[in-house]
Design a protein around this motif. Sequence first.
Motif, PDB file in Angstrom:
ATOM      1  N   UNK A 129       0.833  -1.212   0.000  1.00  0.00           N
ATOM      2  CA  UNK A 129       0.000   0.000   0.000  1.00  0.00           C
ATOM      3  C   UNK A 129       0.863   1.256   0.000  1.00  0.00           C
ATOM      4  N   UNK A 130       1.926   1.245   0.787  1.00  0.00           N
ATOM      5  CA  UNK A 130       2.829   2.395   0.808  1.00  0.00           C
ATOM      6  C   UNK A 130       3.440   2.617  -0.568  1.00  0.00           C
ATOM      7  N   UNK A 131       3.847   1.573  -1.232  1.00  0.00           N
ATOM      8  CA  UNK A 131       4.440   1.669  -2.566  1.00  0.00           C
ATOM      9  C   UNK A 131       3.430   2.223  -3.567  1.00  0.00           C
ATOM     10  N   UNK A 135       4.040   6.127  -5.152  1.00  0.00           N
ATOM     11  CA  UNK A 135       4.318   6.310  -6.579  1.00  0.00           C
ATOM     12  C   UNK A 135       3.054   6.585  -7.396  1.00  0.00           C
ATOM     13  N   UNK A 136       1.910   6.700  -6.764  1.00  0.00           N
ATOM     14  CA  UNK A 136       0.628   7.019  -7.383  1.00  0.00           C
ATOM     15  C   UNK A 136       0.372   6.134  -8.610  1.00  0.00           C
ATOM     16  N   UNK A 137       0.375   4.833  -8.361  1.00  0.00           N
ATOM     17  CA  UNK A 137       0.180   3.873  -9.445  1.00  0.00           C
ATOM     18  C   UNK A 137      -1.270   3.796  -9.910  1.00  0.00           C
ATOM     19  N   UNK A 138      -2.189   4.177  -9.083  1.00  0.00           N
ATOM     20  CA  UNK A 138      -3.605   4.156  -9.439  1.00  0.00           C
ATOM     21  C   UNK A 138      -4.084   5.576  -9.703  1.00  0.00           C
ATOM     22  N   UNK A 139      -4.871   5.765 -10.749  1.00  0.00           N
ATOM     23  CA  UNK A 139      -5.388   7.120 -10.992  1.00  0.00           C
ATOM     24  C   UNK A 139      -6.429   7.490  -9.932  1.00  0.00           C
ATOM     25  N   UNK A 140      -6.275   8.662  -9.365  1.00  0.00           N
ATOM     26  CA  UNK A 140      -7.171   9.103  -8.320  1.00  0.00           C
ATOM     27  C   UNK A 140      -7.642  10.514  -8.617  1.00  0.00           C
TER      28      UNK A 140
END
Length: 149
Positions: A129-131, A135-140
């Motif tokens: 979850x921290x990773x 690195x904002x891997x999911x678009x939010x």
Amino acid sequence: YLDGDYVLNQRWPLFAKGGYRQPYENTPLLDPNAVDLNVRSALLPRLLASYRARNVTMDFRSDYDVWSPELGPSSSGSSSDHAFNLTMNLRIPTADVLYTPTASEVLKDAWIKYLSIFVVLYFVLDRLCSFVFYFQLLPTAVAVDSDKA
């Protein structure tokens, strides 16, 4: 000459509830204090059948046995005075004793397994979850709900 193992046999698991007990303390094969002791109850086939009917027994399993007659006449000259000599190599291997665990033992074992898996999964999921968030891997998208207009 006999060579073999003296092994433990169990038909079903022992009960561990209530602490230590001697399994056949109240049911001896041959009770010397019995008033109705007769010859029939002391015969070897009956004693062996009673012993084999028990849950826990010991068996001698012989891999190698050699029987040889005595050579020559005995010291008195008659053939009925033969001596019997037994040479035996007896091994007692380690054995697994099966028992039915108590409820507290089962719950303790389950709790230890659950806790150990939980700690590992918590550590791995926390790092994952921290990773993902760093690195904002999911678009939010940020949505603000406010009534101020």
